[in-house]
Design an enzyme around this catalytic site. Structure first.
Site, PDB file in Angstrom:
ATOM      1  N   CYS A 124       0.781  -1.236   0.000  1.00 42.36           N
ATOM      2  CA  CYS A 124       0.000   0.000   0.000  1.00 42.36           C
ATOM      3  C   CYS A 124       0.815   1.290   0.000  1.00 42.36           C
ATOM      4  O   CYS A 124       0.664   2.126  -0.886  1.00 42.36           O
ATOM      5  CB  CYS A 124      -0.964  -0.007   1.193  1.00 42.36           C
ATOM      6  SG  CYS A 124      -0.241  -0.692   2.696  1.00 42.36           S
ATOM      7  N   HIS A 149      -1.236   7.342   4.358  1.00 47.00           N
ATOM      8  CA  HIS A 149      -0.257   6.265   4.380  1.00 47.00           C
ATOM      9  C   HIS A 149       1.121   6.654   3.859  1.00 47.00           C
ATOM     10  O   HIS A 149       1.906   5.786   3.456  1.00 47.00           O
ATOM     11  CB  HIS A 149      -0.795   5.060   3.607  1.00 47.00           C
ATOM     12  CG  HIS A 149      -0.595   3.756   4.342  1.00 47.00           C
ATOM     13  ND1 HIS A 149      -0.392   3.680   5.706  1.00 47.00           N
ATOM     14  CD2 HIS A 149      -0.586   2.466   3.910  1.00 47.00           C
ATOM     15  CE1 HIS A 149      -0.272   2.431   6.072  1.00 47.00           C
ATOM     16  NE2 HIS A 149      -0.383   1.660   4.999  1.00 47.00           N
TER      17      HIS A 149
END
Length: 521
Positions: A78, A141
């Protein structure tokens, strides 16, 4: 680039693509909506063959636009893939990798010290040059410490979280992950933003949907071009859906989450049409990496492809991808262009009338010739896992220079990234080097990477002659960025995020003890 210069470039783009002018005769750069899913697989959509056919809105989006069956992420995990999307650069260049071990996947759990470097130019920062207002909804993130905050890297608004929605935690050994509105936290997962792990019930997708709809309405009313980065995470474990969708899918809870996402995408597209801005809004749907088959069969589907998230086999790297732009993109197209998530950076800048930065290597291509004119461009796809180039695809051929799923120790403990797909000599549990004689697959004939070409065949030798110089050129010119994912420290976790004092939710920081992060696979 100044807005005037951007407008001049946009005029040229209009002439080249025959898009046309607005009603006032003044060229208007299109709004940009990037819909990034989390751990959603290539095979999760009806249009890609999912047998339950539970994604009518996404299937309709594909029918009205372009489907890309050969679209890739830049990393099978991710954080690096998101860094690649927003910088247009491979993670090995932008620093989203580790050197703590060869070919180790690394990301940004809350103990990681690093994040997106200030030296990287992110898409929303550059879009300001054309007057865009930008919002991120969902998972960032790219680092959770204050210096990595998305509003310090070009975004004007944020509603979402800096990390995955793992938990719940006890707020003593580990804090629960905060949820932000713009600069400050407004609560934490499992507290103000509950996720019922037993039932999977959570209202987060509905909250994220409303954030997107409200942002679109406000920017349309203000007549400002906007960039919406809708990076939601319902399909990342622990998978969740709101009560109206729970129990409605043939596929279990994961399918419930997909159905709610599909419904949300339908509402976003409908709003664009209701506001009469659909023809001035470019929308792209994709995922950050392949489905996490470690949770199979309770997670997603990578269709016919080998393995999943964490691996550089096709199941970990090939993503669903749909472009939609009514009146600009001819409906019902399928493009076999090799595409990359990094192309969204360069393509978005081109749509805004901007040039990508010229002081660094940009790996993303401008896909507008493909999207608007159907042109196919020859380009390689590089498959990196951490600091290691694992494979390259050129045309329909893929050459593996290293193969590895995960270690025997992990595998024996039940960690399986390729359940039901063991292929001798391919899905290896030690790092097997093939740099002298790469394993080569014809992905058109063998999308599951089960039958490598014979080393003695003319076809194999021809492929090697084409791919070898491209790999050498890439590796000789490569200047890796400073690795951001090497150092961990419990003291940098989300103990006291900005805004915690207003809520009375600041927690006590432990002693600062930096150490090397451990990345097992």
């Amino acid at each position: 680039m100044a807005p005037v210069a951007a407008a001049m470039r946009w005029r040229l783009l209009l002439m080249l693509s025959a898009v046309g002018l607005g009603a006032t005769g003044v060229p208007q750069p299109p709004n940009l909506v990037l819909l990034l899913m989390d751990d959603m697989g290539w095979g999760d959509l009806g249009v890609y063959g999912e047998p339950s056919r539970e994604t009518p809105n996404l299937d309709r989006m594909a029918a009205e636009g372009i489907l890309f069956p050969n679209f890739y992420t830049a990393n099978p995990l991710c954080s690096p893939s998101r860094a690649a999307l927003l910088t247009g650069r491979l993670p090995i260049r932008n620093g989203f990798y580790t050197t703590n071990g060869q070919a180790r996947n690394a990301y940004t759990p809350q103990e990681v010290v690093g994040g997106i470097p200030d030296t990287e130019h992110l898409l929303p920062e550059l879009l300001k040059g054309a007057g865009y207002v930008s919002k991120i909804v969902g998972k960032w993130h790219l680092g959770h410490r204050p210096q990595f905050h998305p509003l310090k890297h070009g975004f004007d608004e944020w509603f979402g979280s800096p990390n995955c929605h793992f938990g719940p935690y006890d707020n003593k050994v580990r804090p629960n992950i905060p949820v932000y509105r713009d600069w400050d936290m407004v609560g934490r997962f499992y507290e103000e933003f509950p996720i019922n792990q037993k039932t999977g019930e959570a209202n987060l997708t509905q909250i994220y949907l409303q954030e997107a709809l409200d942002f679109i309405k406000r920017q349309q009313a203000a007549q400002r071009p906007f960039f919406l980065y809708w990076a939601i995470d319902a399909t990342h474990a622990p998978v969740y859906a709101s009560k109206p969708f729970l129990g409605t899918s043939q596929r279990g809870r994961y399918g419930d989450a997909v159905r709610e996402i599909d419904d949300s995408v339908g509402k976003i597209l409908s709003l664009l049409q209701d506001l009469r801005i659909a023809e001035n809004t470019f929308v792209f749907f994709t995922s950050d990496n392949g489905a996490a088959l470690i949770s199979a069969p309770k997670q997603g589907s990578n269709g016919p492809f080998l393995c999943g998230k964490q691996t550089t086999f096709e199941g970990g790297m090939r993503e669903p991808a749909i472009a939609w732009w009514p009146g600009r993109i001819s409906a019902g197209q399928v493009s076999h262009q090799l595409g990359s998530i990094m192309d969204l950076f360069t393509t978005s800048l081109s749509l805004a009338g901007l040039e990508p930065p010229s002081d660094r290597v940009i790996d993303g291509l401008n896909l507008l010739p493909t999207i608007l004119q159907g042109k196919l461009m020859d380009r390689p796809i590089f498959y990196y896992r951490g600091n290691t180039l694992m494979a390259v695809t050129l045309g329909q051929y893929k050459a593996h220079f290293w193969t590895w799923t995960n270690s025997w120790d992990e595998f024996r403990q039940g960690v399986d990234f390729c359940p039901g797909q063991n292929i001798s000599g391919v899905t290896t549990h030690v790092q097997e080097e093939h740099t002298k004689l790469p394993l080569v697959f014809h992905l058109g004939q063998d999308p599951g990477e089960r039958y490598p070409l014979s080393f003695a065949s003319t076809e194999y030798l021809d492929v090697l002659r084409r791919i070898t110089p491209i790999v050498h050129q890439h590796q000789e010119a490569l200047i890796p960025g400073q690795p951001q994912l090497n150092v961990c420290n419990q003291a940098v976790m989300n103990w006291a995020p900005p805004g915690c004092e207003k809520l009375g939710k600041c927690l006590t920081l432990p002693e600062s003890v930096p150490k090397k992060c451990s990345w097992p696979h």
